[in-house]
Write a protein that holds these residues in place. Sequence first.
Motif, PDB file in Angstrom:
ATOM      1  N   ILE A   1       2.098   4.053  -9.847  1.00  0.00           N
ATOM      2  CA  ILE A   1       1.002   4.055  -8.884  1.00  0.00           C
ATOM      3  C   ILE A   1       1.281   3.070  -7.756  1.00  0.00           C
ATOM      4  O   ILE A   1       1.218   3.422  -6.587  1.00  0.00           O
ATOM      5  CB  ILE A   1      -0.359   3.745  -9.554  1.00  0.00           C
ATOM      6  CG1 ILE A   1      -0.694   4.825 -10.603  1.00  0.00           C
ATOM      7  CG2 ILE A   1      -1.464   3.624  -8.504  1.00  0.00           C
ATOM      8  CD1 ILE A   1      -0.843   6.236 -10.051  1.00  0.00           C
ATOM      9  N   ILE A   2       1.620   1.827  -8.095  1.00  0.00           N
ATOM     10  CA  ILE A   2       1.909   0.832  -7.054  1.00  0.00           C
ATOM     11  C   ILE A   2       2.731  -0.301  -7.665  1.00  0.00           C
ATOM     12  O   ILE A   2       2.552  -0.645  -8.837  1.00  0.00           O
ATOM     13  CB  ILE A   2       0.608   0.293  -6.406  1.00  0.00           C
ATOM     14  CG1 ILE A   2       0.918  -0.501  -5.132  1.00  0.00           C
ATOM     15  CG2 ILE A   2      -0.208  -0.520  -7.401  1.00  0.00           C
ATOM     16  CD1 ILE A   2      -0.302  -0.733  -4.246  1.00  0.00           C
ATOM     17  N   GLY A   3       3.636  -0.846  -6.860  1.00  0.00           N
ATOM     18  CA  GLY A   3       4.451  -1.976  -7.283  1.00  0.00           C
ATOM     19  C   GLY A   3       4.423  -3.064  -6.228  1.00  0.00           C
ATOM     20  O   GLY A   3       4.106  -2.809  -5.054  1.00  0.00           O
ATOM     21  N   PHE A   4       4.769  -4.276  -6.633  1.00  0.00           N
ATOM     22  CA  PHE A   4       4.729  -5.439  -5.748  1.00  0.00           C
ATOM     23  C   PHE A   4       6.045  -6.192  -5.815  1.00  0.00           C
ATOM     24  O   PHE A   4       6.727  -6.191  -6.843  1.00  0.00           O
ATOM     25  CB  PHE A   4       3.580  -6.368  -6.165  1.00  0.00           C
ATOM     26  CG  PHE A   4       2.225  -5.742  -5.997  1.00  0.00           C
ATOM     27  CD1 PHE A   4       1.502  -5.920  -4.839  1.00  0.00           C
ATOM     28  CD2 PHE A   4       1.685  -4.955  -7.003  1.00  0.00           C
ATOM     29  CE1 PHE A   4       0.257  -5.318  -4.679  1.00  0.00           C
ATOM     30  CE2 PHE A   4       0.445  -4.346  -6.857  1.00  0.00           C
ATOM     31  CZ  PHE A   4      -0.275  -4.544  -5.693  1.00  0.00           C
ATOM     32  N   SER A   5       6.384  -6.864  -4.717  1.00  0.00           N
ATOM     33  CA  SER A   5       7.569  -7.716  -4.686  1.00  0.00           C
ATOM     34  C   SER A   5       7.297  -8.873  -3.735  1.00  0.00           C
ATOM     35  O   SER A   5       6.350  -8.836  -2.941  1.00  0.00           O
ATOM     36  CB  SER A   5       8.802  -6.925  -4.246  1.00  0.00           C
ATOM     37  OG  SER A   5       8.611  -6.394  -2.949  1.00  0.00           O
ATOM     38  N   VAL A   6       8.115  -9.900  -3.830  1.00  0.00           N
ATOM     39  CA  VAL A   6       7.916 -11.085  -2.993  1.00  0.00           C
ATOM     40  C   VAL A   6       9.185 -11.405  -2.200  1.00  0.00           C
ATOM     41  O   VAL A   6      10.296 -11.094  -2.623  1.00  0.00           O
ATOM     42  CB  VAL A   6       7.497 -12.322  -3.814  1.00  0.00           C
ATOM     43  CG1 VAL A   6       6.184 -12.089  -4.509  1.00  0.00           C
ATOM     44  CG2 VAL A   6       8.558 -12.713  -4.802  1.00  0.00           C
ATOM     45  N   ALA A   7       8.965 -12.025  -1.055  1.00  0.00           N
ATOM     46  CA  ALA A   7      10.033 -12.528  -0.203  1.00  0.00           C
ATOM     47  C   ALA A   7       9.566 -13.867   0.359  1.00  0.00           C
ATOM     48  O   ALA A   7       8.432 -14.282   0.132  1.00  0.00           O
ATOM     49  CB  ALA A   7      10.340 -11.544   0.920  1.00  0.00           C
ATOM     50  N   LYS A   8      10.423 -14.513   1.080  1.00  0.00           N
ATOM     51  CA  LYS A   8      10.109 -15.847   1.577  1.00  0.00           C
ATOM     52  C   LYS A   8       8.857 -15.866   2.464  1.00  0.00           C
ATOM     53  O   LYS A   8       8.003 -16.734   2.332  1.00  0.00           O
ATOM     54  CB  LYS A   8      11.297 -16.405   2.360  1.00  0.00           C
ATOM     55  CG  LYS A   8      11.099 -17.804   2.856  1.00  0.00           C
ATOM     56  CD  LYS A   8      12.341 -18.337   3.534  1.00  0.00           C
ATOM     57  CE  LYS A   8      12.141 -19.779   3.955  1.00  0.00           C
ATOM     58  NZ  LYS A   8      13.353 -20.341   4.557  1.00  0.00           N
ATOM     59  N   HIS A   9       8.744 -14.904   3.366  1.00  0.00           N
ATOM     60  CA  HIS A   9       7.660 -14.927   4.352  1.00  0.00           C
ATOM     61  C   HIS A   9       6.530 -13.939   4.072  1.00  0.00           C
ATOM     62  O   HIS A   9       5.552 -13.892   4.816  1.00  0.00           O
ATOM     63  CB  HIS A   9       8.222 -14.665   5.747  1.00  0.00           C
ATOM     64  CG  HIS A   9       9.215 -15.691   6.182  1.00  0.00           C
ATOM     65  ND1 HIS A   9       8.875 -16.994   6.456  1.00  0.00           N
ATOM     66  CD2 HIS A   9      10.559 -15.614   6.331  1.00  0.00           C
ATOM     67  CE1 HIS A   9       9.957 -17.677   6.783  1.00  0.00           C
ATOM     68  NE2 HIS A   9      10.997 -16.862   6.708  1.00  0.00           N
ATOM     69  N   HIS A  10       6.660 -13.125   3.027  1.00  0.00           N
ATOM     70  CA  HIS A  10       5.656 -12.109   2.765  1.00  0.00           C
ATOM     71  C   HIS A  10       5.752 -11.617   1.323  1.00  0.00           C
ATOM     72  O   HIS A  10       6.708 -11.915   0.624  1.00  0.00           O
ATOM     73  CB  HIS A  10       5.832 -10.915   3.713  1.00  0.00           C
ATOM     74  CG  HIS A  10       7.122 -10.187   3.499  1.00  0.00           C
ATOM     75  ND1 HIS A  10       8.274 -10.520   4.174  1.00  0.00           N
ATOM     76  CD2 HIS A  10       7.463  -9.172   2.673  1.00  0.00           C
ATOM     77  CE1 HIS A  10       9.260  -9.727   3.783  1.00  0.00           C
ATOM     78  NE2 HIS A  10       8.793  -8.898   2.860  1.00  0.00           N
ATOM     79  N   PHE A  11       4.734 -10.859   0.929  1.00  0.00           N
ATOM     80  CA  PHE A  11       4.858 -10.056  -0.277  1.00  0.00           C
ATOM     81  C   PHE A  11       4.718  -8.607   0.170  1.00  0.00           C
ATOM     82  O   PHE A  11       4.227  -8.319   1.264  1.00  0.00           O
ATOM     83  CB  PHE A  11       3.847 -10.448  -1.362  1.00  0.00           C
ATOM     84  CG  PHE A  11       2.425 -10.069  -1.092  1.00  0.00           C
ATOM     85  CD1 PHE A  11       1.898  -8.875  -1.550  1.00  0.00           C
ATOM     86  CD2 PHE A  11       1.581 -10.935  -0.397  1.00  0.00           C
ATOM     87  CE1 PHE A  11       0.579  -8.532  -1.325  1.00  0.00           C
ATOM     88  CE2 PHE A  11       0.262 -10.609  -0.166  1.00  0.00           C
ATOM     89  CZ  PHE A  11      -0.242  -9.401  -0.622  1.00  0.00           C
TER      90      PHE A  11
END
Length: 123
Positions: free
Chosen positions: A52-62
């Motif tokens: 349905i939905i997934g999430f990830s992270v980076a230095k300046h955003h998710f």
Amino acid sequence: METFADYLATIENRQNRARLEEVLDWVSKRFPNLAPRIAWNQPMFTDHGTFIIGFSVAKHHFSFSPEKIVIDRFSDEIKRAGYEHTKQLVRIRWDDPIDFPLLEKMIEFNIVDKADCSAFWRK
């Protein structure tokens, strides 16, 4: 949130960790029928075994990824919310407000649209 505890612990910035935890907690409470899980080293939610939905992270955003068809359908609303997107994901800067009503519409669309889907991803 126990499912995501180890993942969240890897986010060094406490404010960013709290921010993503807020979003994941919101999804869990708003959509208690969705199953939380970690796959491909990312927190995600599934319904009857389909993504349905997934999430990830980076230095300046998710980022969140609801699949291309959903981003195409909501592209104008995503832009109006001030978010950048690619064909596969939407980026929210850590200090941007979260448009929960938009996120809710996108998740609801996926749940309904994939109700009869037996595969993890759309084909």
